[in-house]
Enzyme design. Sequence first.
Site, mmCIF file in Angstrom:
data_model
loop_
_atom_site.group_PDB
_atom_site.id
_atom_site.type_symbol
_atom_site.label_atom_id
_atom_site.label_comp_id
_atom_site.label_asym_id
_atom_site.label_seq_id
_atom_site.Cartn_x
_atom_site.Cartn_y
_atom_site.Cartn_z
ATOM 1 N N CYS A 28 44.049 37.186 48.917
ATOM 2 C CA CYS A 28 44.503 37.594 47.584
ATOM 3 C C CYS A 28 45.321 38.873 47.773
ATOM 4 O O CYS A 28 44.880 39.806 48.455
ATOM 5 C CB CYS A 28 43.321 37.828 46.651
ATOM 6 S SG CYS A 28 42.333 36.328 46.393
ATOM 7 N N CYS B 85 37.647 38.102 54.965
ATOM 8 C CA CYS B 85 37.859 37.024 53.998
ATOM 9 C C CYS B 85 39.082 36.223 54.425
ATOM 10 O O CYS B 85 40.031 36.795 54.957
ATOM 11 C CB CYS B 85 38.080 37.621 52.603
ATOM 12 S SG CYS B 85 38.085 36.384 51.282
ATOM 13 N N ASN C 78 41.973 48.525 41.129
ATOM 14 C CA ASN C 78 41.569 49.656 41.965
ATOM 15 C C ASN C 78 42.495 49.712 43.164
ATOM 16 O O ASN C 78 42.595 48.735 43.912
ATOM 17 C CB ASN C 78 40.125 49.485 42.429
ATOM 18 C CG ASN C 78 39.178 49.481 41.245
ATOM 19 O OD1 ASN C 78 39.198 50.403 40.423
ATOM 20 N ND2 ASN C 78 38.380 48.439 41.123
ATOM 21 N N CYS D 80 43.851 42.609 47.086
ATOM 22 C CA CYS D 80 42.475 42.909 47.515
ATOM 23 C C CYS D 80 42.449 43.529 48.912
ATOM 24 O O CYS D 80 43.068 43.011 49.851
ATOM 25 C CB CYS D 80 41.650 41.622 47.512
ATOM 26 S SG CYS D 80 39.937 41.879 48.008
ATOM 27 N N CYS E 133 25.880 44.821 44.727
ATOM 28 C CA CYS E 133 27.032 43.971 45.028
ATOM 29 C C CYS E 133 27.001 43.644 46.523
ATOM 30 O O CYS E 133 27.085 44.529 47.371
ATOM 31 C CB CYS E 133 28.309 44.734 44.652
ATOM 32 S SG CYS E 133 29.806 43.808 45.012
ATOM 33 N N CYS F 186 35.603 47.384 42.852
ATOM 34 C CA CYS F 186 36.027 45.998 43.105
ATOM 35 C C CYS F 186 37.299 45.973 43.934
ATOM 36 O O CYS F 186 38.269 46.650 43.596
ATOM 37 C CB CYS F 186 36.364 45.274 41.806
ATOM 38 S SG CYS F 186 35.045 45.199 40.634
ATOM 39 N N SER G 268 37.444 34.333 39.685
ATOM 40 C CA SER G 268 38.549 35.292 39.806
ATOM 41 C C SER G 268 39.830 34.611 39.359
ATOM 42 O O SER G 268 40.534 34.014 40.161
ATOM 43 C CB SER G 268 38.666 35.758 41.259
ATOM 44 O OG SER G 268 37.542 36.524 41.594
ATOM 45 N N LEU G 269 40.126 34.711 38.085
ATOM 46 C CA LEU G 269 41.272 33.996 37.518
ATOM 47 C C LEU G 269 42.569 34.803 37.727
ATOM 48 O O LEU G 269 43.491 34.342 38.371
ATOM 49 C CB LEU G 269 40.996 33.730 36.038
ATOM 50 C CG LEU G 269 41.968 32.827 35.307
ATOM 51 C CD1 LEU G 269 42.118 31.474 35.971
ATOM 52 C CD2 LEU G 269 41.514 32.643 33.852
ATOM 53 N N HIS G 270 42.626 35.957 37.152
ATOM 54 C CA HIS G 270 43.677 36.956 37.410
ATOM 55 C C HIS G 270 45.097 36.604 36.961
ATOM 56 O O HIS G 270 45.977 37.468 36.997
ATOM 57 C CB HIS G 270 43.732 37.370 38.890
ATOM 58 C CG HIS G 270 42.430 37.878 39.424
ATOM 59 N ND1 HIS G 270 41.623 38.765 38.740
ATOM 60 C CD2 HIS G 270 41.768 37.602 40.588
ATOM 61 C CE1 HIS G 270 40.551 39.021 39.463
ATOM 62 N NE2 HIS G 270 40.601 38.330 40.577
HETATM 63 N N1 SAH Z 1 35.947 36.039 46.876
HETATM 64 C C1 SAH Z 1 35.187 36.180 45.678
HETATM 65 C C2 SAH Z 1 34.304 37.393 45.691
HETATM 66 C C3 SAH Z 1 35.052 38.718 45.575
HETATM 67 S S1 SAH Z 1 34.515 39.411 44.092
HETATM 68 C C4 SAH Z 1 36.103 36.135 44.489
HETATM 69 O O1 SAH Z 1 37.316 36.093 44.696
HETATM 70 O O2 SAH Z 1 35.649 36.068 43.363
HETATM 71 C C5 SAH Z 1 35.477 40.768 43.879
HETATM 72 C C6 SAH Z 1 36.237 40.758 42.547
HETATM 73 O O3 SAH Z 1 37.101 41.891 42.539
HETATM 74 C C7 SAH Z 1 37.129 39.531 42.449
HETATM 75 O O4 SAH Z 1 37.281 39.143 41.128
HETATM 76 C C8 SAH Z 1 38.387 40.092 43.001
HETATM 77 O O5 SAH Z 1 39.487 39.295 42.674
HETATM 78 C C9 SAH Z 1 38.424 41.449 42.361
HETATM 79 N N2 SAH Z 1 39.339 42.357 43.051
HETATM 80 C C10 SAH Z 1 39.844 42.235 44.294
HETATM 81 N N3 SAH Z 1 40.644 43.261 44.580
HETATM 82 C C11 SAH Z 1 40.646 44.071 43.493
HETATM 83 C C12 SAH Z 1 41.250 45.323 43.216
HETATM 84 N N4 SAH Z 1 41.999 45.946 44.109
HETATM 85 N N5 SAH Z 1 41.008 45.879 42.009
HETATM 86 C C13 SAH Z 1 40.205 45.277 41.121
HETATM 87 N N6 SAH Z 1 39.588 44.102 41.349
HETATM 88 C C14 SAH Z 1 39.816 43.510 42.529
#
Ligand code: SAH
Length: 372
Positions: A119, A115, A304, A122, A108, A347, A227-229
């Site tokens: 978000c 960044c 996480n 994160c 990874c 993540c 990263s939809l969420h």
């Molecule tokens: N900026 C890019 C790359 C980051 S990838 C993106 O947003 O896709 C990391 C992945 O982990 C993304 O899907 C992100 O949203 C997710 N992520 C971020 N914080 C997290 C957390 N605390 N727990 C689980 N997933 C998380």
Amino acid sequence: MSTPLQQNLLNMNLAVIQAYFEGLGEKAFRGRQVFKWIHQHGFCDFAEMTDISKELRSQLTQQACIKAPEIALQEISDDGTYKWLLRLADGNSIETVFIPEDDRGTLCISSQAGCVLNCTFCATARQGFNRNLEVHEIIGQLYVANQVLRKLTDNQREKNTRIITNVVMMGMGEPLLNFDNVNQAMDIMQDDLGYGLSKRRVTLSTSGVIPKIDKLKETNPVSLAVSLHAPNDKLRDQLVPLNKKYPIKDLMNACKRYVAGEPRRRVTMEYVMLKGINDNEKHARQLIKILSGVPAKVNLIPFNSFDGSGFERSGMDSINNFREILMQAGIVTVTRKTRGDDINAACGQLAGSIVDRTQRSKSCTPEAVNQS
Ligand code: SAH
């Protein structure tokens, strides 16, 4: 340290390194030979490149270097996950994670120091942003990880397994806001003379920078994760603020365009499971609606935690229930296994340490991208 006049060959994809050697008055294939020494054999000393003439080797020692970020700290999780804190020449540091599994090994990789996207769930966002990583700092993560893992003895590593089989651009930063450098680094990953990874084995994850998703399809259509969420704009605006610029409907259309013409391809939708926020049945049904007609699979990521996040992970029952509803609607859904959380390698837990977190380079803010 490299001197300012020395070219770092880790910055060069195959086309660039061939041109560099031609610029030295050499044949292009010398560039190919050196490229192989660097990426396939992991060498950083020109003196060891035995199929290159002595004269050229000493010229290279003067004019060029092979410099990857340095490992400041290595941590190994109880589950075998590795996390490296890598120090960059300017004092910033970034994190890279290796996740070994029975049938594969996934690295990874980070694309930015910090960044800009903010978000809310994160850890990287809390660090602020400093700058885009250079090509050598991106491919250097693969180069360094390979070197470390190669040195493991056979007892520590299953025999006959290729160590790094997959790369995910899912570390710190938004890879599509550092498009050119990420793209060149991905070239090197995929080059047969480099790491030989197929486009299926390289995954880029984005929060949804639509114009760059379209550009990626043209330049290097690797596997795409989004990263939809959240299943509606109101909630996604809060969790992934980039949604205000690129809302869900437009993003789903971009995903359709990305896989158009390739019936077997799917975009992976990442969905972090946040207790009481986005994890009930109503959300699952909304998600099914917005994914209708989109060739997608869903990856549920148990949240996480990190200090002061303010969020909690959904219970296993809610995650299983959510998954069941999606599966019944015919959407392939897997729950991502949490790996390396005892060393904050999971993540969203990557943080590194960012010098001057107030930097906002114009070239990579979402606003600048919109104008491009
Ligand atoms: N900026 C890019 C790359 C980051 S990838 C993106 O947003 O896709 C990391 C992945 O982990 C993304 O899907 C992100 O949203 C997710 N992520 C971020 N914080 C997290 C957390 N605390 N727990 C689980 N997933 C998380």
